[in-house]
Design a protein around this motif. Structure first.
Motif, PDB file in Angstrom:
ATOM      1  N   THR A  67       0.855  -1.153   0.000  1.00 39.70           N
ATOM      2  CA  THR A  67       0.000   0.000   0.000  1.00 39.70           C
ATOM      3  C   THR A  67       0.901   1.215   0.000  1.00 39.70           C
ATOM      4  OG1 THR A  67      -0.064   0.171   2.401  1.00 39.70           O
ATOM      5  CG2 THR A  67      -1.736  -1.221   1.378  1.00 39.70           C
ATOM      6  N   THR A  68       0.304   2.367  -0.173  1.00 43.13           N
ATOM      7  CA  THR A  68       1.092   3.585  -0.160  1.00 43.13           C
ATOM      8  C   THR A  68       1.333   4.091   1.244  1.00 43.13           C
ATOM      9  OG1 THR A  68      -0.945   4.854  -0.397  1.00 43.13           O
ATOM     10  CG2 THR A  68       0.230   4.249  -2.423  1.00 43.13           C
ATOM     11  N   GLU A  69       0.698   3.480   2.237  1.00 39.52           N
ATOM     12  CA  GLU A  69       0.875   3.916   3.618  1.00 39.52           C
ATOM     13  C   GLU A  69       2.148   3.348   4.191  1.00 39.52           C
ATOM     14  OE1 GLU A  69      -1.383   3.681   7.951  1.00 39.52           O
ATOM     15  OE2 GLU A  69      -2.301   2.842   6.143  1.00 39.52           O
ATOM     16  N   PRO A  70       3.045   4.193   4.721  1.00 41.09           N
ATOM     17  CA  PRO A  70       4.286   3.693   5.302  1.00 41.09           C
ATOM     18  C   PRO A  70       4.025   3.049   6.651  1.00 41.09           C
ATOM     19  CG  PRO A  70       4.115   6.058   5.640  1.00 41.09           C
ATOM     20  CD  PRO A  70       2.918   5.649   4.812  1.00 41.09           C
ATOM     21  N   PRO A  71       4.980   2.252   7.141  1.00 46.29           N
ATOM     22  CA  PRO A  71       4.830   1.681   8.473  1.00 46.29           C
ATOM     23  C   PRO A  71       4.670   2.768   9.518  1.00 46.29           C
ATOM     24  CG  PRO A  71       6.629   0.641   7.299  1.00 46.29           C
ATOM     25  CD  PRO A  71       6.193   1.813   6.472  1.00 46.29           C
ATOM     26  N   ARG A  72       3.884   2.482  10.547  1.00 43.47           N
ATOM     27  CA  ARG A  72       3.644   3.474  11.581  1.00 43.47           C
ATOM     28  C   ARG A  72       4.834   3.613  12.504  1.00 43.47           C
ATOM     29  NH1 ARG A  72      -2.310   4.274  12.680  1.00 43.47           N
ATOM     30  NH2 ARG A  72      -3.335   3.373  10.882  1.00 43.47           N
ATOM     31  N   SER A  73       5.641   2.602  12.615  1.00 48.55           N
ATOM     32  CA  SER A  73       6.797   2.680  13.492  1.00 48.55           C
ATOM     33  C   SER A  73       7.803   3.669  12.934  1.00 48.55           C
ATOM     34  CB  SER A  73       7.450   1.309  13.627  1.00 48.55           C
ATOM     35  OG  SER A  73       8.657   1.428  14.305  1.00 48.55           O
ATOM     36  N   THR A  74       8.432   4.447  13.802  1.00 51.60           N
ATOM     37  CA  THR A  74       9.424   5.401  13.341  1.00 51.60           C
ATOM     38  C   THR A  74      10.749   4.746  13.025  1.00 51.60           C
ATOM     39  OG1 THR A  74       9.965   5.850  15.651  1.00 51.60           O
ATOM     40  CG2 THR A  74       8.393   7.324  14.590  1.00 51.60           C
ATOM     41  N   THR A  75      10.966   3.539  13.458  1.00 54.82           N
ATOM     42  CA  THR A  75      12.149   2.783  13.061  1.00 54.82           C
ATOM     43  C   THR A  75      11.795   1.928  11.859  1.00 54.82           C
ATOM     44  OG1 THR A  75      12.972   2.666  15.320  1.00 54.82           O
ATOM     45  CG2 THR A  75      13.853   1.082  13.762  1.00 54.82           C
ATOM     46  N   PRO A  76      12.435   2.135  10.709  1.00 54.65           N
ATOM     47  CA  PRO A  76      12.038   1.374   9.523  1.00 54.65           C
ATOM     48  C   PRO A  76      12.242  -0.111   9.718  1.00 54.65           C
ATOM     49  CG  PRO A  76      14.088   2.555   9.150  1.00 54.65           C
ATOM     50  CD  PRO A  76      13.557   3.022  10.471  1.00 54.65           C
ATOM     51  N   PHE A  77      11.225  -0.892   9.344  1.00 54.42           N
ATOM     52  CA  PHE A  77      11.306  -2.344   9.469  1.00 54.42           C
ATOM     53  C   PHE A  77      11.465  -2.935   8.079  1.00 54.42           C
ATOM     54  CE2 PHE A  77      11.193  -6.031  11.869  1.00 54.42           C
ATOM     55  CZ  PHE A  77      10.332  -6.952  11.329  1.00 54.42           C
ATOM     56  N   ARG A 103      25.454   0.318  19.790  1.00 51.84           N
ATOM     57  CA  ARG A 103      24.766   1.151  18.796  1.00 51.84           C
ATOM     58  C   ARG A 103      23.422   1.535  19.382  1.00 51.84           C
ATOM     59  NH1 ARG A 103      25.065  -1.281  12.817  1.00 51.84           N
ATOM     60  NH2 ARG A 103      24.195   0.796  12.443  1.00 51.84           N
ATOM     61  N   THR A 104      23.132   2.826  19.385  1.00 46.38           N
ATOM     62  CA  THR A 104      21.952   3.319  20.084  1.00 46.38           C
ATOM     63  C   THR A 104      20.975   3.971  19.121  1.00 46.38           C
ATOM     64  OG1 THR A 104      22.951   5.488  20.541  1.00 46.38           O
ATOM     65  CG2 THR A 104      23.323   3.729  22.155  1.00 46.38           C
ATOM     66  N   LEU A 105      19.746   4.095  19.609  1.00 44.69           N
ATOM     67  CA  LEU A 105      18.725   4.869  18.910  1.00 44.69           C
ATOM     68  C   LEU A 105      17.965   5.692  19.945  1.00 44.69           C
ATOM     69  CD1 LEU A 105      16.043   3.102  19.750  1.00 44.69           C
ATOM     70  CD2 LEU A 105      16.641   1.775  17.731  1.00 44.69           C
ATOM     71  N   HIS A 106      17.231   6.679  19.458  1.00 48.30           N
ATOM     72  CA  HIS A 106      16.555   7.613  20.349  1.00 48.30           C
ATOM     73  C   HIS A 106      15.291   6.987  20.925  1.00 48.30           C
ATOM     74  CE1 HIS A 106      16.084  11.585  22.025  1.00 48.30           C
ATOM     75  NE2 HIS A 106      14.824  11.634  21.632  1.00 48.30           N
ATOM     76  N   ILE A 107      15.051   7.199  22.202  1.00 43.98           N
ATOM     77  CA  ILE A 107      13.840   6.701  22.867  1.00 43.98           C
ATOM     78  C   ILE A 107      12.695   7.638  22.525  1.00 43.98           C
ATOM     79  CG2 ILE A 107      12.777   6.131  25.080  1.00 43.98           C
ATOM     80  CD1 ILE A 107      15.619   5.783  26.208  1.00 43.98           C
ATOM     81  N   ARG A 108      11.674   7.109  21.826  1.00 48.21           N
ATOM     82  CA  ARG A 108      10.564   7.946  21.370  1.00 48.21           C
ATOM     83  C   ARG A 108       9.224   7.566  22.004  1.00 48.21           C
ATOM     84  NH1 ARG A 108      12.306  11.048  17.200  1.00 48.21           N
ATOM     85  NH2 ARG A 108      14.188  10.373  16.106  1.00 48.21           N
ATOM     86  N   GLU A 109       9.154   6.407  22.628  1.00 55.06           N
ATOM     87  CA  GLU A 109       7.905   6.015  23.290  1.00 55.06           C
ATOM     88  C   GLU A 109       7.806   6.745  24.618  1.00 55.06           C
ATOM     89  OE1 GLU A 109       4.317   3.894  23.237  1.00 55.06           O
ATOM     90  OE2 GLU A 109       5.852   4.023  21.685  1.00 55.06           O
ATOM     91  N   ALA A 110       6.761   7.583  24.776  1.00 53.68           N
ATOM     92  CA  ALA A 110       6.682   8.505  25.913  1.00 53.68           C
ATOM     93  C   ALA A 110       6.668   7.779  27.250  1.00 53.68           C
ATOM     94  CB  ALA A 110       5.435   9.384  25.766  1.00 53.68           C
ATOM     95  N   TYR A 111       5.840   6.752  27.395  1.00 55.71           N
ATOM     96  CA  TYR A 111       5.731   6.083  28.682  1.00 55.71           C
ATOM     97  C   TYR A 111       7.014   5.322  29.013  1.00 55.71           C
ATOM     98  CZ  TYR A 111       3.769   3.344  32.511  1.00 55.71           C
ATOM     99  OH  TYR A 111       3.529   2.779  33.739  1.00 55.71           O
ATOM    100  N   VAL A 112       7.635   4.712  28.007  1.00 53.45           N
ATOM    101  CA  VAL A 112       8.909   4.015  28.232  1.00 53.45           C
ATOM    102  C   VAL A 112       9.989   5.011  28.647  1.00 53.45           C
ATOM    103  CG1 VAL A 112      10.733   2.690  27.113  1.00 53.45           C
ATOM    104  CG2 VAL A 112       8.340   2.131  26.671  1.00 53.45           C
ATOM    105  N   LYS A 113       9.985   6.175  28.025  1.00 57.47           N
ATOM    106  CA  LYS A 113      10.963   7.197  28.407  1.00 57.47           C
ATOM    107  C   LYS A 113      10.776   7.597  29.869  1.00 57.47           C
ATOM    108  CE  LYS A 113      11.953  10.438  25.477  1.00 57.47           C
ATOM    109  NZ  LYS A 113      11.886  11.661  24.628  1.00 57.47           N
ATOM    110  N   LYS A 114       9.518   7.720  30.313  1.00 60.55           N
ATOM    111  CA  LYS A 114       9.256   8.082  31.705  1.00 60.55           C
ATOM    112  C   LYS A 114       9.725   6.980  32.655  1.00 60.55           C
ATOM    113  CE  LYS A 114       4.961   8.188  33.090  1.00 60.55           C
ATOM    114  NZ  LYS A 114       3.560   8.636  33.298  1.00 60.55           N
ATOM    115  N   LEU A 115       9.458   5.720  32.304  1.00 61.22           N
ATOM    116  CA  LEU A 115       9.909   4.617  33.141  1.00 61.22           C
ATOM    117  C   LEU A 115      11.433   4.569  33.245  1.00 61.22           C
ATOM    118  CD1 LEU A 115       7.586   1.655  32.049  1.00 61.22           C
ATOM    119  CD2 LEU A 115       7.509   2.922  34.199  1.00 61.22           C
ATOM    120  N   LEU A 116      12.095   4.695  32.109  1.00 60.48           N
ATOM    121  CA  LEU A 116      13.554   4.621  32.104  1.00 60.48           C
ATOM    122  C   LEU A 116      14.171   5.795  32.844  1.00 60.48           C
ATOM    123  CD1 LEU A 116      14.281   3.406  28.455  1.00 60.48           C
ATOM    124  CD2 LEU A 116      14.533   2.112  30.570  1.00 60.48           C
TER     125      LEU A 116
END
Length: 401
Positions: free
Chosen positions: A153-163, A358-371
């Protein structure tokens, strides 16, 4: 439209106060570090990625079947006329495509469980569109071969990390994912395309090792005896001829759904809780945590050796012992980071490890609060232990041997 927007807003508010569900991760509605890409890497480290590959491949196979049924209906033909054997099979045994092919919803969806039914509807919206999208041009799918099954489909994945599993993967991994990529198509789907899709899935994941014709790729997954498929008598190279082959072909759309549900439940109950514990409450990979353990023990040995040397050599002035705070802090930080599998410094910079170092940015709000909360606790613990060690070695009177 207002009701739909209200539901989306309520869902977004609810997500800020809880961890994501397995359904949300599989439907690519989450962000790093608890998205589908990170879940795949987690399974890959455990050598269990084949079960997720199988689930994804069967999902694509079912999307392919949906697209075929929708194409048939858009052409003005009824499924009952176009494929009477499947219609009879679905009417008698039930089918997950009941609403697509025009069966009674209560009759046509007997195979779906509550959790999987929710997942199927979610993937319908993501990959094939809702009923409004059904009146637009159908999703494009390539001519399917035994090696590729894909729905686009023309809709991209919703995840911000490309799968995108066909792209470059870290060199530490054993292999790239076998899950199909999403690609366009230029011609109508045929039943032989469905057979080719099912044949590829069977020989890759369900047949005994070494039985795949013309291929050395076999990633057989475990299934209970009641769900195992012992043979695949159809071939994608020629049309079914005998009555038995025609009857078996009618089962192709629903052939792997029970196995897919089993894999879904197995991942949800076993791997997914461990994934959440690893990524929502920590930000280190096992290799990185082990390196910190070794570094912490070495640094602690250096700090203790220096401390005892200052005591037994009676080095003056005594205030020089305060410099022991540096190796003790580093040692305690490394050791506690290993224990909690969490590096507070990385958390404060909003980073989580995807692969070792190798790291990536934490973008999930609730996970960021927990961490962030756990990082503050670890920092306080590191500071307290480091200060205690430093004051102990400062308070001990010197005695030259």
């Amino acid at each position: 439209m207002d009701d739909e927007q209200r539901r989306q807003d309520d869902w977004a508010k609810d997500r800020k106060n809880r961890l994501p569900t397995f359904t949300e991760v599989l439907s690519r509605r989450t962000r790093p570090p608890v998205d589908l890409f990170m879940f795949y890497l987690f399974l890959q480290r455990e050598g269990a990625e084949d079960i997720l590959d199988f689930w994804l491949d069967v999902q694509q196979h079912e999307n392919l079947c949906r697209a075929y049924f929708k194409d048939v209906r858009k052409s003005g033909r009824a499924i009952r006329e176009d494929w009477p054997e499947y219609w009879d099979y679905a009417r008698r045994r039930g089918s997950i495509y009941g609403t697509v092919v025009g069966l009674n919803p209560q009759t046509g969806t007997k195979r779906s469980t509550a959790s999987t039914g929710e997942m199927m509807s979610e993937h319908d919206r993501l990959n094939l569109g809702d009923e409004k999208a059904a009146r637009s041009p159908s999703p494009r799918i390539t001519s399917v071969s035994p090696g590729v099954t894909a729905v686009g489909t023309t809709e991209p994945p919703r995840s911000t990390t490309p799968f995108s599993l066909s792209g470059r993967t870290p060199t530490l991994f054993k292999r790239a994912s076998r899950a199909p990529t999403i690609i366009p198509r230029s011609q109508a789907i045929t039943r032989q395309d469905l057979v080719a899709s099912a044949e590829r899935i069977y020989y890759r994941y369900l047949s005994p090792a070494g039985t795949a014709p013309g291929s050395n790729e076999n990633h057989e997954i475990y299934l209970p005896p009641a769900l195992r498929i012992h043979s695949f008598p159809l071939s994608s190279t020629h049309e079914p001829k005998s009555q038995s082959e025609v009857a078996i072909m009618a089962q192709i759309p629903d052939m792997f759904h029970s196995q897919k549900e089993y894999c879904y439940r197995a991942m949800e109950q076993d791997a997914f809780p461990r994934f959440l514990r690893a990524k929502a409450f920590g930000n280190l990979t096992p290799v990185s945590a082990l390196v910190r353990l070794v570094a912490g023990l070495v640094t602690l040995w250096i700090g203790l050796a220096a401390g005892f040397s200052l005591i037994f050599l009676d080095v003056q002035p005594k205030s020089k012992r305060f410099f022991l705070f540096i190796p003790y802090t580093l040692a305690v930080l490394f050791l506690i980071s290993h224990q909690y599998e969490l590096d507070p410094i990385l958390v404060f910079f909003g980073q989580s490890e995807s692969t070792p170092f190798r790291t990536l940015h934490i973008r999930e709000a609730y996970v960021k609060k927990l961490l962030l909360g756990r990082a503050i606790w670890v920092s306080v613990l590191v500071a307290a232990v480091s200060v205690a060690l430093t004051m102990i070695f400062w308070a001990v009177p010197g005695h030259r041997l």
